[in-house]
Design a protein around this motif. Structure first.
Motif, short mmCIF file in Angstrom:
data_model
loop_
_atom_site.label_atom_id
_atom_site.label_comp_id
_atom_site.label_asym_id
_atom_site.label_seq_id
_atom_site.Cartn_x
_atom_site.Cartn_y
_atom_site.Cartn_z
N VAL A 1 9.90 -16.87 7.72
CA VAL A 1 9.46 -16.10 8.89
C VAL A 1 9.04 -14.68 8.47
O VAL A 1 9.06 -13.76 9.28
CB VAL A 1 10.55 -16.03 9.98
CG1 VAL A 1 10.78 -17.39 10.60
CG2 VAL A 1 11.87 -15.46 9.42
N GLY A 2 8.68 -14.53 7.19
CA GLY A 2 8.33 -13.21 6.68
C GLY A 2 6.91 -12.80 7.05
O GLY A 2 6.29 -13.38 7.95
N ALA A 3 6.41 -11.81 6.33
CA ALA A 3 5.07 -11.30 6.62
C ALA A 3 4.53 -10.60 5.37
O ALA A 3 5.28 -10.25 4.46
CB ALA A 3 5.12 -10.33 7.79
N ASN A 4 3.21 -10.42 5.37
CA ASN A 4 2.53 -9.79 4.23
C ASN A 4 2.03 -8.41 4.61
O ASN A 4 1.61 -8.18 5.75
CB ASN A 4 1.31 -10.64 3.83
CG ASN A 4 1.74 -12.00 3.32
OD1 ASN A 4 2.37 -12.11 2.28
ND2 ASN A 4 1.42 -13.05 4.08
N ASP A 5 2.05 -7.52 3.64
CA ASP A 5 1.45 -6.19 3.82
C ASP A 5 0.35 -6.02 2.77
O ASP A 5 0.64 -5.95 1.58
CB ASP A 5 2.53 -5.10 3.66
CG ASP A 5 2.01 -3.73 4.06
OD1 ASP A 5 0.76 -3.57 4.18
OD2 ASP A 5 2.83 -2.82 4.26
N ARG A 6 -0.89 -5.99 3.25
CA ARG A 6 -2.02 -5.77 2.34
C ARG A 6 -2.59 -4.36 2.50
O ARG A 6 -3.64 -4.04 1.95
CB ARG A 6 -3.12 -6.81 2.60
CG ARG A 6 -2.69 -8.23 2.31
CD ARG A 6 -3.82 -9.24 2.51
NE ARG A 6 -3.37 -10.60 2.27
CZ ARG A 6 -2.75 -11.37 3.16
NH1 ARG A 6 -2.52 -10.91 4.38
NH2 ARG A 6 -2.39 -12.60 2.84
N ARG A 7 -1.88 -3.53 3.28
CA ARG A 7 -2.35 -2.15 3.49
C ARG A 7 -1.63 -1.15 2.60
O ARG A 7 -2.15 -0.10 2.27
CB ARG A 7 -2.11 -1.74 4.95
CG ARG A 7 -3.00 -2.48 5.92
CD ARG A 7 -2.79 -1.93 7.31
NE ARG A 7 -3.72 -2.55 8.25
CZ ARG A 7 -3.88 -2.16 9.49
NH1 ARG A 7 -3.17 -1.15 9.97
NH2 ARG A 7 -4.74 -2.76 10.28
N LEU A 8 -0.39 -1.47 2.26
CA LEU A 8 0.43 -0.53 1.48
C LEU A 8 -0.20 -0.33 0.10
O LEU A 8 -0.47 -1.30 -0.61
CB LEU A 8 1.85 -1.08 1.34
CG LEU A 8 2.87 -0.17 0.67
CD1 LEU A 8 3.20 1.03 1.54
CD2 LEU A 8 4.16 -0.95 0.35
N ALA A 9 -0.42 0.93 -0.27
CA ALA A 9 -1.02 1.21 -1.59
C ALA A 9 0.04 1.23 -2.69
O ALA A 9 -0.19 0.71 -3.79
CB ALA A 9 -1.75 2.54 -1.56
N LEU A 10 1.18 1.82 -2.39
CA LEU A 10 2.20 2.03 -3.43
C LEU A 10 3.56 1.49 -2.97
O LEU A 10 4.13 2.00 -2.00
CB LEU A 10 2.36 3.52 -3.74
CG LEU A 10 1.14 4.26 -4.31
CD1 LEU A 10 1.44 5.76 -4.41
CD2 LEU A 10 0.77 3.71 -5.68
N PHE A 11 4.07 0.49 -3.67
CA PHE A 11 5.41 -0.04 -3.40
C PHE A 11 6.43 1.00 -3.85
O PHE A 11 6.32 1.55 -4.95
CB PHE A 11 5.58 -1.35 -4.17
CG PHE A 11 6.83 -2.10 -3.85
CD1 PHE A 11 6.91 -2.88 -2.70
CD2 PHE A 11 7.93 -2.05 -4.69
CE1 PHE A 11 8.06 -3.60 -2.40
CE2 PHE A 11 9.09 -2.75 -4.40
CZ PHE A 11 9.15 -3.53 -3.25
N GLU A 12 7.42 1.26 -3.03
CA GLU A 12 8.40 2.33 -3.27
C GLU A 12 7.71 3.68 -3.45
O GLU A 12 8.26 4.60 -4.05
CB GLU A 12 9.29 2.03 -4.49
CG GLU A 12 10.22 0.84 -4.30
CD GLU A 12 11.17 0.60 -5.46
OE1 GLU A 12 10.99 1.20 -6.53
OE2 GLU A 12 12.11 -0.19 -5.28
N ASN A 13 6.48 3.76 -2.95
CA ASN A 13 5.67 4.98 -3.06
C ASN A 13 5.42 5.38 -4.52
O ASN A 13 5.17 6.55 -4.82
CB ASN A 13 6.31 6.15 -2.29
CG ASN A 13 5.27 7.05 -1.67
OD1 ASN A 13 4.08 6.75 -1.66
ND2 ASN A 13 5.70 8.18 -1.15
N ILE A 14 5.51 4.41 -5.42
CA ILE A 14 5.25 4.65 -6.84
C ILE A 14 4.27 3.63 -7.43
O ILE A 14 3.32 4.00 -8.10
CB ILE A 14 6.55 4.55 -7.68
CG1 ILE A 14 7.61 5.55 -7.24
CG2 ILE A 14 6.24 4.78 -9.16
CD1 ILE A 14 8.90 5.44 -8.05
#
Ligand code: FEO
Length: 403
Positions: free
Chosen positions: A14-27
């Motif tokens: 039941v998860g979801a995808n994020d294709r907008r986030l540029a930086l995981f953990e902001n790094i």
């Protein structure tokens, strides 16, 4: 609109995808996006295994609402509460006021630190405890520092599903394909999986080894991680990668050349060395510009290769800053057991080679630095070519010696 996948007769993604986030953990750059996996079990009791990042909460809520189809949510098992999973927990608690959270003592401490209202909603468990939801009985296994100290993994003894938290995860959004047998993992996913592991969990090799030992004693049929594909077919392939990575063993014999060059002269030496290696028969060679490559990719490649050449100009009488940053990251992630070679350059007071050798030998563990090196005064010249050839030969000899 919901978007879910069935895993077993009564367990759903039941998860979801994020294709907008540029930086995981902001790094860490994630050009292929990331999935936040959550799983819903529809037993006599309804059980949600972990939650998702706030950015994808809407999709997550629609998925849960659709599958519950009017039923209450009874439990939320929180294996890992880091906000890329825990951020939507409070919303779940608000929408499902009878749901209780099953998690570790430390996870509840962290939830309170992050400001969650959980009083009266908690069921604290520890390693070895079991919980029955009807047909399904689960047991909890402590996995501290894989990747935070509060982490549990949960094993469903009824269907052999391991909810593995961050372990066995990967960067990359799921393009509708949830299972390892629905993707070409070795072609399309392994680089992102390695980059995820090495940069996120890489520091905690001994703790991953401890988890692998515990996992070897239970009959796992399916691995459900918090990011990336679900493993139901070729589990051995990924377990083997995790074993190598967490023991800091290289995956491949080959040479990674990372250069720091201001005007292209150190770069020329890196290219000449790469060509010399290939001409002598070593085809597994990769060359990266440290200034142009995000350090997370360099770390991933450094975990992959057996031999690493550092080619750096001298800068302010020190190591070129992006090269120094790469070395610091390697140290922070506890990388060990690699063989290094050095190319140094300086127009006056060439220091980078001595400083890089000192860093590798005195600030890191189990690193070998070859005696041969190439020293440039400003640029690569005809007179330097024998040293380049000798360095290539030394790397090849060292590769033969290593098992
Ligand atoms: Fe995916 Fe450690 O959080």
């Amino acid at each position: 609109m919901h978007s879910v996948r069935k895993i077993t007769e009564d367990l759903y993604w039941v998860g979801a995808n994020d294709r907008r986030l540029a930086l995981f953990e902001n790094i860490h750059p994630i050009p292929r996006g990331v999935s936040y996996n959550s799983y819903l079990l529809l037993d006599k009791k309804t059980v949600l295994f972990d939650a998702v990042d706030w950015a994808v909460c809407r999709q997550f809520l629609e998925n849960i609402e659709f599958l519950l189809n009017g039923r209450e949510l009874d439990y939320i098992v929180v294996n890992h509460m880091e906000p890329d999973h825990g951020a939507s927990l409070e919303e779940i608690l608000l929408r499902y006021p009878n749901a209780k959270i099953i998690s570790s003592e430390k996870a509840f401490l962290f939830m309170r630190q992050f400001g969650f209202s959980i009083d009266g909603r908690i069921e604290q468990v520890k390693e070895g405890d079991t919980f029955s939801f009807g047909k399904h009985e689960v047991t909890f296994i402590a996995a501290p520092m894989v990747h935070w100290p509060e982490v549990l993994v949960t094993f469903d003894k009824t269907n052999g599903v391991l909810f593995s938290a961050d372990a066995f995860g990967s960067f990359g959004a799921l393009d509708g394909k949830l299972f390892d047998d629905e993707v070409n993992f070795d072609r399309d996913w392994i680089d992102d999986a390695r980059r995820y592991y090495t940069n996120i969990v890489g520091k905690y090799g001994p703790q991953v080894q401890a988890l692998l030992k515990k996992a070897a004693g239970i009959p796992i049929k399916i691995i459900c991680p918090l990011h990336g594909p679900v493993w139901r077919t070729n589990l051995g392939y990924f377990l083997d990668k995790y074993d190598k990575w967490s023991r800091y063993e290289p995956e491949e014999k080959g040479v990674l050349i990372v250069y720091a060059s201001m005007y292209g002269n150190t770069e020329s030496a890196a290219n000449a060395l790469a060509a010399a290696l290939v001409e002598k028969g070593v085809k597994n060679v990769s060359v990266y510009d440290v200034s142009n490559t995000h350090v997370s990719y360099l770390i991933s490649e450094t975990f992959r290769y057996s031999h690493v050449v550092l080619a750096s100009v001298t800068y302010n009488l020190g190591i070129y800053p992006p090269m120094h940053n790469y070395l610091m990251d390697m140290k922070a992630l506890n990388l060990q057991n690699r063989t290094f070679a050095i190319v140094e350059n300086g127009s006056w007071a060439c220091k980078s080679g001595t400083l890089m050798r000192d860093f590798l030998e005195n600030q890191m563990k189990k690193m070998t630095v070859l005696d041969e090196k190439v020293t440039l005064n400003s640029s690569l010249k005809e007179e330097n070519l024998p040293d380049v050839e000798a360095l290539a030969d030394s790397l090849i000899e060292s590769m033969k010696e290593k098992k």
